[in-house]
Design an enzyme around this catalytic site. Structure first.
Site, PDB file in Angstrom:
ATOM      1  N   TYR A  13       0.814  -1.212   0.000  1.00 16.34           N
ATOM      2  CA  TYR A  13       0.000   0.000   0.000  1.00 16.34           C
ATOM      3  C   TYR A  13       0.854   1.271   0.000  1.00 16.34           C
ATOM      4  O   TYR A  13       0.403   2.317  -0.443  1.00 16.34           O
ATOM      5  CB  TYR A  13      -0.891   0.032   1.251  1.00 16.34           C
ATOM      6  CG  TYR A  13      -2.177  -0.751   1.156  1.00 16.34           C
ATOM      7  CD1 TYR A  13      -2.189  -2.076   0.737  1.00 16.34           C
ATOM      8  CD2 TYR A  13      -3.386  -0.167   1.524  1.00 16.34           C
ATOM      9  CE1 TYR A  13      -3.371  -2.797   0.678  1.00 16.34           C
ATOM     10  CE2 TYR A  13      -4.571  -0.883   1.472  1.00 16.34           C
ATOM     11  CZ  TYR A  13      -4.561  -2.196   1.046  1.00 16.34           C
ATOM     12  OH  TYR A  13      -5.739  -2.892   0.998  1.00 16.34           O
ATOM     13  N   LYS A  38       4.480 -15.106   1.834  1.00 16.24           N
ATOM     14  CA  LYS A  38       4.623 -15.761   0.531  1.00 16.24           C
ATOM     15  C   LYS A  38       6.120 -15.917   0.299  1.00 16.24           C
ATOM     16  O   LYS A  38       6.708 -15.405  -0.663  1.00 16.24           O
ATOM     17  CB  LYS A  38       3.931 -14.904  -0.547  1.00 16.24           C
ATOM     18  CG  LYS A  38       3.863 -15.537  -1.914  1.00 16.24           C
ATOM     19  CD  LYS A  38       2.898 -16.709  -2.020  1.00 16.24           C
ATOM     20  CE  LYS A  38       2.998 -17.353  -3.392  1.00 16.24           C
ATOM     21  NZ  LYS A  38       2.216 -18.603  -3.482  1.00 16.24           N
ATOM     22  N   ASP A  77      -1.497 -18.337   0.208  1.00 15.09           N
ATOM     23  CA  ASP A  77      -2.499 -19.083  -0.573  1.00 15.09           C
ATOM     24  C   ASP A  77      -3.060 -20.246   0.253  1.00 15.09           C
ATOM     25  O   ASP A  77      -4.265 -20.490   0.275  1.00 15.09           O
ATOM     26  CB  ASP A  77      -1.936 -19.538  -1.933  1.00 15.09           C
ATOM     27  CG  ASP A  77      -0.538 -20.126  -1.857  1.00 15.09           C
ATOM     28  OD1 ASP A  77       0.070 -20.105  -0.769  1.00 15.09           O
ATOM     29  OD2 ASP A  77      -0.039 -20.613  -2.892  1.00 15.09           O
ATOM     30  N   ASP A 111      -5.615  -7.527   4.313  1.00 19.86           N
ATOM     31  CA  ASP A 111      -6.830  -6.941   3.740  1.00 19.86           C
ATOM     32  C   ASP A 111      -7.683  -8.038   3.121  1.00 19.86           C
ATOM     33  O   ASP A 111      -8.892  -8.133   3.361  1.00 19.86           O
ATOM     34  CB  ASP A 111      -6.441  -5.898   2.681  1.00 19.86           C
ATOM     35  CG  ASP A 111      -7.659  -5.290   2.020  1.00 19.86           C
ATOM     36  OD1 ASP A 111      -8.598  -4.916   2.750  1.00 19.86           O
ATOM     37  OD2 ASP A 111      -7.685  -5.192   0.780  1.00 19.86           O
ATOM     38  N   ASP A 129     -11.405  -9.990   4.775  1.00 23.58           N
ATOM     39  CA  ASP A 129     -12.714 -10.039   4.103  1.00 23.58           C
ATOM     40  C   ASP A 129     -13.176 -11.485   3.999  1.00 23.58           C
ATOM     41  O   ASP A 129     -14.348 -11.797   4.217  1.00 23.58           O
ATOM     42  CB  ASP A 129     -12.631  -9.433   2.687  1.00 23.58           C
ATOM     43  CG  ASP A 129     -13.056  -7.972   2.658  1.00 23.58           C
ATOM     44  OD1 ASP A 129     -12.835  -7.277   3.664  1.00 23.58           O
ATOM     45  OD2 ASP A 129     -13.607  -7.519   1.635  1.00 23.58           O
TER      46      ASP A 129
END
Ligand code: IPM
Ligand code: MG
Length: 352
Positions: free
Chosen positions: A141, A191, A223, A247, A251
């Site tokens: 970000y 990752k 993942d 983020d 969700d």
């Protein structure tokens, strides 16, 4: 005690849900003899409309000068033009950065009475109680270079996933400390099989894990983590991860709780000044209808009492009132009921 709170209702359903959180704070203030000095400011699309900027310097300064900040939601189709110079979301990111709130705590608890609201089978949801700690002021970000240009005659866009060691260290320390008050387990999500930033992330997680031998540490690739959130969420407790991974995963995790409208968040930094907001967005489709679920915001106010003001009993009183209201059948539209935003809050208030 006396606390100064800046309210940033924002856009869409923001003003409706903040108004309800204020009613709850009023009840807490009179019951526990506190005074909350509330000041309201514009941030997001509403601030673009009035001042031409999603977050003005004055508003940021007012937030910094208060004891805590309670935010509704920002954004909406009106400000969605990809070519616009400013966007509501930029104000939110600048606010997080300006307040130095690098750790975003997103607790995901599944209320037994709401298990049928989740698309997951109830057996998978049994015992789910996850605390996602999302790094909030670094990563993809905020990294540089960032932007668009023309390179070799082609249009190009660049974002940079950048982390410094100190940014990872401070959030890992927080994760391990919070894990000590819970199940003593930290899941660090990265990752590392692909990203250099994730290899530094994992290296520092491992190092801080060694300093905290009483806490179990596991590393999971993002993942895999997204899959495990659906196939076996009860297996996770404290999850700590990079800004954008957090983020996305939060969700996804919100689906476990039946509705995004239920979930609060706390953004914390080095001081007690924090930023508290529900994890849902501005829901322009239902704005102004008075049917939004106020629970995520009311629980965010509870987190503010706990983390910024150290008012544990008051925070617990709100959480308990929400829990019993839900157990006893209080339901807004998003969780299968007919109560309005205000009626839902009434159900909570009468149980405080
Ligand atoms: C969130 C939101 C924000 C984010 C947006 C509105 C900028 O999705 O708080 O999760 O991406 O951080
Ligand atoms: Mg999000």
């Amino acid at each position: 005690m006396n606390f100064k709170i800046t309210l940033l209702p924002g856009d869409g359903i923001g003003p409706e849900i903040i108004a309800e959180a204020v009613r709850v704070l009023d009840v807490i203030a009179s019951k526990y003899k506190h005074s909350f000095d509330l000041q309201e400011r514009l941030m997001g699309g509403c601030s673009i409309d009035k001042y031409g900027s999603s977050l003005t310097d004055e508003t940021l300064a007012d937030c910094v000068a208060s004891d805590s900040v309670l935010l509704g939601a920002v954004g909406g189709p009106k400000w969605d033009d990809p070519k616009a110079k400013d966007r509501p979301e930029r104000g939110l990111l600048a606010l997080r950065k300006g307040l130095g709130v690098f750790a975003n705590l997103r607790p995901i608890k599944v209320h037994p009475a709401l298990m049928d609201r989740s698309p997951l089978k109830a057996e998978k949801l049994q015992g789910v109680d996850i605390l996602v700690i999302r790094e909030l002021t670094g990563g993809l970000y905020f990294g540089f270079p960032k932007g668009r240009d023309i390179k070799d005659g082609r249009e190009r866009a660049v974002d940079t996933l950048e982390y410094y060691d100190y940014e990872i260290k401070r959030i890992m320390h927080l994760a391990f400390n919070l894990a000590k008050g819970r199940k003593k387990k930290v899941t660090s999500v990265d990752k590392a099989n692909v990203l250099e930033s994730s290899r530094l992330w994992r290296q520092i997680a491992t190092q801080i894990g060694k300093e905290n031998p009483d806490v179990e540490l596991e590393h999971v690739l993002v993942d895999t983590a997204s899959m495990k959130l659906i196939t076996g969420p009860a297996w996770m407790d404290v999850v700590v991860t990079e800004n954008m991974f957090g983020d996305i995963l939060t969700d996804e995790a919100s689906v476990l709780a039946g509705s995004m409208g239920m979930l609060p968040s706390a953004s914390l930094g080095e001081s007690t000044l924090g930023l508290f907001e529900p994890i849902h967005g501005s829901a322009p489709d239902i704005a102004g209808k008075g049917i939004a679920n106020p629970v995520g915001t009311i629980l965010s106010a509870a987190l503010m009492l706990r983390h910024s003001f150290k008012l544990e009993a008051e925070a617990a009183a709100i959480e308990h009132a929400v829990e019993t209201a839900i157990t006893e059948g209080a339901r807004s539209a998003d969780i299968g009921g007919t109560l309005t935003t205000r009626q839902m809050t009434d159900e909570i208030i009468k149980r405080i």
